[in-house]
Design an enzyme around this catalytic site. Structure first.
Site, mmCIF file in Angstrom:
data_model
loop_
_atom_site.group_PDB
_atom_site.id
_atom_site.type_symbol
_atom_site.label_atom_id
_atom_site.label_comp_id
_atom_site.label_asym_id
_atom_site.label_seq_id
_atom_site.Cartn_x
_atom_site.Cartn_y
_atom_site.Cartn_z
ATOM 1 C CG HIS A 104 -1.750 -1.223 1.382
ATOM 2 N ND1 HIS A 104 -2.974 -1.428 0.779
ATOM 3 C CD2 HIS A 104 -1.469 -2.366 2.064
ATOM 4 C CE1 HIS A 104 -3.422 -2.634 1.110
ATOM 5 N NE2 HIS A 104 -2.522 -3.230 1.880
ATOM 6 C CB SER A 164 14.091 21.466 -15.013
ATOM 7 O OG SER A 164 13.312 22.651 -15.042
ATOM 8 C CE LYS A 221 12.064 19.431 -10.847
ATOM 9 N NZ LYS A 221 11.205 18.331 -10.590
ATOM 10 C CD GLU A 231 8.932 11.466 -15.139
ATOM 11 O OE1 GLU A 231 8.256 12.108 -14.344
ATOM 12 O OE2 GLU A 231 9.841 11.988 -15.801
#
Ligand code: ARG
Length: 459
Positions: free
Chosen positions: A155, A276, A282, A289
């Protein structure tokens, strides 16, 4: 010249002609189409349907055609209705009118499915190599980190300590099953349709078995009408890709979190991240992804194929021309995703200290503590409640679970109270899970070895 038109008075509508053409995408099957055509003309020669010198001229002409296509990418830009007409037209430029004999007794209905079967078979071999490589990369990481303790989650909440090796083995085994599924699907793709004609078989004394051997097919199709419409192999292949992609997405999802600052369990190889345009700090996990996002494409490819086939009557229908792009897209996406994931996994740097620190969260010991009490004779359900109460007290009072246990447990079980140091050591806790399939370092090592053996023996 088109392959048909003898009984036509008008030429096709221009917009329809573009709509009808599959060459913009099925040119990708040129190698397969030429291989199948060569096997066909050789078979025609062997059965005496054409002279053996004619068969040889056609065979060599087809070889030349492929060489031309390889040497000059512009060759494939020449206009054609589909890859089959392209081959016949270009062959005509090489050997003259004899090229028309290459189509003797043959239908594009069987050609298109033969080429697609060859494509799927070859792609499965390539994909299996890729998946085996990814299992190898996971096994290497998992072996190196077999004793690195980390939290295991249910979970998305820390549940019990495990090892990095155990985590790697979990992901490896999904891929082992993908590898097996692909090999199994390969056996049903490995069937020769040629000789099926348009639907009823060819009226020629062809040796279909010899043609199958020529193309390396394991069997010949047993029913011509089935052979021209059967796309089960394509559905199975895309379905294998969809499940594989689901596994890759799950692995990507874990790594996106584990590599983030909130977990900090692994460092991603920089070469698989991007910066980024706004935020200089970043390094985004774009590779992961994209693998996760592309799982949606392959699911779409599968639905597209199933929907295409549903409701078609028996026989070849032009609808079936829509099968190829779904297969190509699934193949490209799966091959690309496996390659990227292999690079990411091979370049991961596990950060053991952070994993261990997170695995030290004492609540994760709760289940082990309850088991320890039960093994001293307390019914497990009662032990569960006793430990639950200790956790509650620790949380309310802001003390550690171990401190509360040290205070309360001597009255409950002296034997367990005496072992608290070992019970609260996450590595000791995980070592206790030593049965087959467990999270203990040795069990994880054995599991990784077994996963590796399964993909190595499968070739
Ligand atoms: N381009 C077609 C396809 O991909 C080839 C078969 C065409 N057959 C026909 N009878 N029109 O399905």
């Amino acid at each position: 010249m088109k392959l048909w038109g003898g009984n036509y008075e008008t030429s096709p509508d221009a917009a329809f002609w573009e709509f009808n053409r599959s060459f913009p995408f099925d040119r990708r099957l040129l190698v397969e189409e030429v291989a199948a055509s060569r096997a066909w003309v050789r078979a025609l020669g062997r059965c005496g349907a054409i002279r053996s010198d004619e068969a040889e001229t056609l065979d060599r002409g087809l070889e030349t055609l492929l060489e031309k296509a390889r040497a000059d990418p512009k060759y494939l830009e020449l206009d054609a209705e589909d890859v089959h007409s392209f081959v016949e037209e270009r062959l005509g430029e090489i050997v003259g009118e004899l090229a028309g004999q290459a189509h003797l007794g043959r239908s594009r209905n069987e050609q298109t499915v033969t080429a697609l079967r060859l494509f799927v078979r070859g792609t499965i071999d390539e994909l299996c190599k890729g998946v085996a490589g990814l299992v190898r990369a996971l096994a290497a990481q998992g072996q190196a980190g077999a004793d690195a303790v980390m939290p295991g989650y249910t979970h998305t909440r820390a549940a019990e300590p495990i090892t990095f090796g155990h985590w790697a083995a979990a992901h490896a085994w999904g891929l082992v099953r993908d590898h097996e599924r692909l090999r199994d699907a390969r056996s049903r793709a490995d069937v020769l349709p040629l000789g099926s004609g348009a639907l009823a078989g060819a009226a020629l004394p062809l040796d279909r078995e010899a043609m199958a051997r020529d193309l390396g097919f394991a069997a010949v199709s047993p029913a011509a009408l089935d052979a021209v419409m059967d796309r089960d192999f394509a559905v199975e292949f895309v379905s294998c890709c969809a499940l594989l992609q689901t596994h890759l997405a799950r692995l990507a999802e874990d790594l996106i979190h584990f590599a983030g600052p909130e977990y900090g369990f692994v460092k991603l190889p920089e070469a698989f991240t991007t910066g980024s345009s706004l935020m200089p700090q970043k390094k985004n996990p774009d590779a992961l992804e994209l693998v996760r996002g592309k799982a949606a494409r392959v699911d779409g490819d599968l639905v597209r194929l199933l929907a295409l086939l549903k409701g078609l009557p028996a026989g070849y229908q032009k609808d079936l021309q829509e099968d190829k792009e779904a297969v190509f897209d699934a193949a490209d996406t799966a091959l690309g995703s496996v390659a990227v994931m292999t690079g990411v996994v091979a370049g991961l740097v596990p950060l053991r200290d952070a994993m261990r620190a997170a695995a030290g969260a004492q609540e994760m010991i709760a289940a082990n503590l309850a088991v320890a009490l039960a093994r001293e004779g307390m019914p497990f359900r009662r032990a569960h409640h006793v430990v639950g109460a200790l956790v509650g007290e620790a949380q309310k009072s802001g003390r550690s679970l171990k401190a509360v246990a040290a205070e309360r447990l001597p009255a409950v079980s002296a034997a367990v109270a005496a072992r608290l140091d070992a019970l609260f050591d996450p590595l000791e806790a995980v070592k206790a899970k030593s049965l087959r399939g467990g999270a203990a370092p040795d069990a994880a090592r054995a599991s990784l070895d077994a996963a590796l053996a399964r993909v190595e023996e499968g070739g």
